[in-house]
Design a protein around this motif. Structure first.
Motif, PDB file in Angstrom:
ATOM      1  N   MET A   1       3.605  -0.395  12.492  1.00  0.00           N
ATOM      2  CA  MET A   1       4.051   0.850  11.856  1.00  0.00           C
ATOM      3  C   MET A   1       5.514   0.752  11.448  1.00  0.00           C
ATOM      4  O   MET A   1       5.894   1.060  10.315  1.00  0.00           O
ATOM      5  N   ARG A   2       6.326   0.322  12.389  1.00  0.00           N
ATOM      6  CA  ARG A   2       7.770   0.272  12.160  1.00  0.00           C
ATOM      7  C   ARG A   2       8.115  -0.662  11.002  1.00  0.00           C
ATOM      8  O   ARG A   2       9.068  -0.413  10.250  1.00  0.00           O
ATOM      9  N   SER A   3       7.343  -1.725  10.848  1.00  0.00           N
ATOM     10  CA  SER A   3       7.667  -2.732   9.833  1.00  0.00           C
ATOM     11  C   SER A   3       7.482  -2.220   8.409  1.00  0.00           C
ATOM     12  O   SER A   3       8.032  -2.795   7.468  1.00  0.00           O
ATOM     13  N   ILE A   4       6.719  -1.153   8.223  1.00  0.00           N
ATOM     14  CA  ILE A   4       6.462  -0.652   6.870  1.00  0.00           C
ATOM     15  C   ILE A   4       7.703   0.007   6.287  1.00  0.00           C
ATOM     16  O   ILE A   4       7.975  -0.094   5.097  1.00  0.00           O
ATOM     17  N   GLY A   5       8.457   0.720   7.111  1.00  0.00           N
ATOM     18  CA  GLY A   5       9.747   1.223   6.669  1.00  0.00           C
ATOM     19  C   GLY A   5       9.722   2.506   5.873  1.00  0.00           C
ATOM     20  O   GLY A   5      10.658   2.778   5.110  1.00  0.00           O
ATOM     21  N   CYS A   6       8.673   3.297   6.020  1.00  0.00           N
ATOM     22  CA  CYS A   6       8.657   4.604   5.361  1.00  0.00           C
ATOM     23  C   CYS A   6       7.936   5.596   6.264  1.00  0.00           C
ATOM     24  O   CYS A   6       7.237   5.196   7.207  1.00  0.00           O
ATOM     25  N   PRO A   7       8.097   6.910   6.041  1.00  0.00           N
ATOM     26  CA  PRO A   7       7.387   7.890   6.860  1.00  0.00           C
ATOM     27  C   PRO A   7       5.876   7.706   6.741  1.00  0.00           C
ATOM     28  O   PRO A   7       5.354   7.412   5.661  1.00  0.00           O
TER      29      PRO A   7
ATOM     30  N   THR B   1       2.449  21.975   9.093  1.00  0.00           N
ATOM     31  CA  THR B   1       1.966  21.276   7.906  1.00  0.00           C
ATOM     32  C   THR B   1       2.346  19.805   8.034  1.00  0.00           C
ATOM     33  O   THR B   1       3.263  19.453   8.790  1.00  0.00           O
ATOM     34  N   LEU B   2       1.636  18.971   7.314  1.00  0.00           N
ATOM     35  CA  LEU B   2       2.026  17.558   7.268  1.00  0.00           C
ATOM     36  C   LEU B   2       1.693  16.984   5.907  1.00  0.00           C
ATOM     37  O   LEU B   2       0.807  17.474   5.201  1.00  0.00           O
ATOM     38  N   ALA B   3       2.416  15.957   5.544  1.00  0.00           N
ATOM     39  CA  ALA B   3       2.164  15.219   4.314  1.00  0.00           C
ATOM     40  C   ALA B   3       2.711  13.814   4.506  1.00  0.00           C
ATOM     41  O   ALA B   3       3.757  13.632   5.128  1.00  0.00           O
ATOM     42  N   GLY B   4       2.000  12.837   3.985  1.00  0.00           N
ATOM     43  CA  GLY B   4       2.494  11.472   4.071  1.00  0.00           C
ATOM     44  C   GLY B   4       1.380  10.458   3.912  1.00  0.00           C
ATOM     45  O   GLY B   4       0.192  10.797   3.916  1.00  0.00           O
ATOM     46  N   PRO B   5       1.765   9.187   3.791  1.00  0.00           N
ATOM     47  CA  PRO B   5       0.794   8.119   3.634  1.00  0.00           C
ATOM     48  C   PRO B   5       0.107   7.778   4.956  1.00  0.00           C
ATOM     49  O   PRO B   5       0.731   7.809   6.023  1.00  0.00           O
ATOM     50  N   ALA B   6      -1.157   7.435   4.865  1.00  0.00           N
ATOM     51  CA  ALA B   6      -1.936   7.134   6.057  1.00  0.00           C
ATOM     52  C   ALA B   6      -1.662   5.729   6.582  1.00  0.00           C
ATOM     53  O   ALA B   6      -1.699   4.753   5.826  1.00  0.00           O
ATOM     54  N   PHE B   7      -1.384   5.662   7.874  1.00  0.00           N
ATOM     55  CA  PHE B   7      -1.468   4.408   8.618  1.00  0.00           C
ATOM     56  C   PHE B   7      -2.762   4.536   9.406  1.00  0.00           C
ATOM     57  O   PHE B   7      -2.872   5.335  10.330  1.00  0.00           O
TER      58      PHE B   7
ATOM     59  N   ASN C   1       0.806  -1.214   0.000  1.00  0.00           N
ATOM     60  CA  ASN C   1       0.000   0.000   0.000  1.00  0.00           C
ATOM     61  C   ASN C   1       0.842   1.268   0.000  1.00  0.00           C
ATOM     62  O   ASN C   1       0.291   2.365  -0.048  1.00  0.00           O
ATOM     63  N   TYR C   2       2.164   1.122   0.066  1.00  0.00           N
ATOM     64  CA  TYR C   2       3.028   2.281   0.223  1.00  0.00           C
ATOM     65  C   TYR C   2       4.037   2.394  -0.907  1.00  0.00           C
ATOM     66  O   TYR C   2       5.118   2.935  -0.733  1.00  0.00           O
ATOM     67  N   GLU C   3       3.659   1.899  -2.065  1.00  0.00           N
ATOM     68  CA  GLU C   3       4.505   2.000  -3.246  1.00  0.00           C
ATOM     69  C   GLU C   3       3.795   2.891  -4.260  1.00  0.00           C
ATOM     70  O   GLU C   3       2.667   2.621  -4.663  1.00  0.00           O
ATOM     71  N   TYR C   4       4.470   3.960  -4.661  1.00  0.00           N
ATOM     72  CA  TYR C   4       3.835   4.964  -5.514  1.00  0.00           C
ATOM     73  C   TYR C   4       4.601   5.212  -6.810  1.00  0.00           C
ATOM     74  O   TYR C   4       4.151   5.998  -7.636  1.00  0.00           O
ATOM     75  N   GLY C   5       5.752   4.610  -6.943  1.00  0.00           N
ATOM     76  CA  GLY C   5       6.596   4.892  -8.104  1.00  0.00           C
ATOM     77  C   GLY C   5       7.588   6.008  -7.846  1.00  0.00           C
ATOM     78  O   GLY C   5       8.546   6.187  -8.608  1.00  0.00           O
ATOM     79  N   ILE C   6       7.373   6.790  -6.815  1.00  0.00           N
ATOM     80  CA  ILE C   6       8.290   7.832  -6.349  1.00  0.00           C
ATOM     81  C   ILE C   6       8.526   7.574  -4.871  1.00  0.00           C
ATOM     82  O   ILE C   6       7.577   7.285  -4.138  1.00  0.00           O
ATOM     83  N   PRO C   7       9.752   7.648  -4.372  1.00  0.00           N
ATOM     84  CA  PRO C   7      10.002   7.391  -2.948  1.00  0.00           C
ATOM     85  C   PRO C   7       9.169   8.311  -2.060  1.00  0.00           C
ATOM     86  O   PRO C   7       8.975   9.494  -2.371  1.00  0.00           O
ATOM     87  N   VAL C   8       8.686   7.773  -0.950  1.00  0.00           N
ATOM     88  CA  VAL C   8       7.820   8.540  -0.052  1.00  0.00           C
ATOM     89  C   VAL C   8       8.476   9.831   0.430  1.00  0.00           C
ATOM     90  O   VAL C   8       7.821  10.885   0.447  1.00  0.00           O
ATOM     91  N   PRO C   9       9.765   9.831   0.854  1.00  0.00           N
ATOM     92  CA  PRO C   9      10.359  11.106   1.284  1.00  0.00           C
ATOM     93  C   PRO C   9      10.308  12.188   0.214  1.00  0.00           C
ATOM     94  O   PRO C   9      10.084  13.368   0.522  1.00  0.00           O
TER      95      PRO C   9
END
Length: 235
Positions: free
Chosen positions: A85-91, A54-60, A6-14
């Motif tokens: 949460m920790r196991s996902i490995g991205c912000p 401000t905030l931006a990022g993928p929802a957990f 669910n956390y793969e977008y084609g561009i790195p999350v950071p």
């Protein structure tokens, strides 16, 4: 469940976070609206605990429920929550559906401390928070409906996570949020970008903001505003 998909977008999350935070929610909303997604803004009362946050990022995603008995099993499950949460490995953005509860604080300093150690870079809480002074001191962005000193124990607890949740909406009663949807918030509020649209919305909003900047510079120069509107169309 393999949540990482669910956390793969084609561009790195950071990189996504950095680029979204260079935009503003009004422009992102306009792009979503134009694409046929007008109901992605969260309720007007959902605001940052400090105006410049401000905030931006993928929802957990997290679902909580009233817990007047203080169910210890529910309470201790949060250990597993933060491990997941920790196991996902991205912000991530800690995103909480509080079941419309209006009594307690559903987020506080300890949640932020645990969250940061697990990759969390902000929180969107459709409910209350407390320990606000600590959150402000640590410059940790939290968006919530209200603040209160009332703790959640014996009043509210975690039920499940990484499931579809429903947060109160600005134009609809609720806005669905799925794991991996992207949240972007500033002083005007929070918008939810469906996971499949995250990159497309980003690129279209960047293009829109570039046009707005060009038009803004021409307005400031004293050029004929009618001609500028003709040149750029609806702004």
């Amino acid at each position: 469940m393999d949540w990482k998909q669910n956390y793969e977008y084609g561009i790195p999350v950071p990189e996504l976070i950095k680029r979204y935070k260079e935009l503003y929610t009004g422009a992102v909303y306009d792009v979503l609206d134009h694409m046929g997604y007008p109901n992605q803004a969260l309720a007007n009362g959902l605001k940052p605990v400090r105006q410049d946050m401000t905030l931006a990022g993928p929802a957990f995603t997290i679902k909580g429920i009233p817990d007047i008995k203080g169910d210890e099993d529910l309470r201790t499950r949060r250990i597993h929550l933060f491990n997941d949460m920790r196991s996902i490995g991205c912000p991530l953005i800690d995103t909480r559906d509080c079941s419309m509860d209006t009594q307690a604080a559903h987020y506080g300093e300890m949640n932020a401390v645990l969250g940061k150690a697990s990759g969390v870079v902000g929180a969107v809480v459709d409910g209350g928070c407390r320990d606000t002074g600590f959150l402000v001191r640590d410059n940790f962005p939290v968006f919530c409906q209200y603040q209160t000193p009332v703790e959640a124990y014996m009043r509210w607890s975690y039920y499940d996570w990484q499931m579809p949740i429903a947060l109160r909406g600005a134009l609809t009663s609720v806005v669905p949020v799925h794991p991996g949807d992207f949240l972007f918030g500033d002083l005007d509020g929070v918008v939810v970008i469906p996971r499949k649209l995250v990159v497309e919305v980003l690129e279209k909003t960047e293009a829109l903001v570039q046009v707005e900047n060009q038009a803004r510079a021409e307005f400031a120069s004293g050029a004929d505003p009618v001609e500028i509107y003709k040149k750029y169309g609806k702004l």
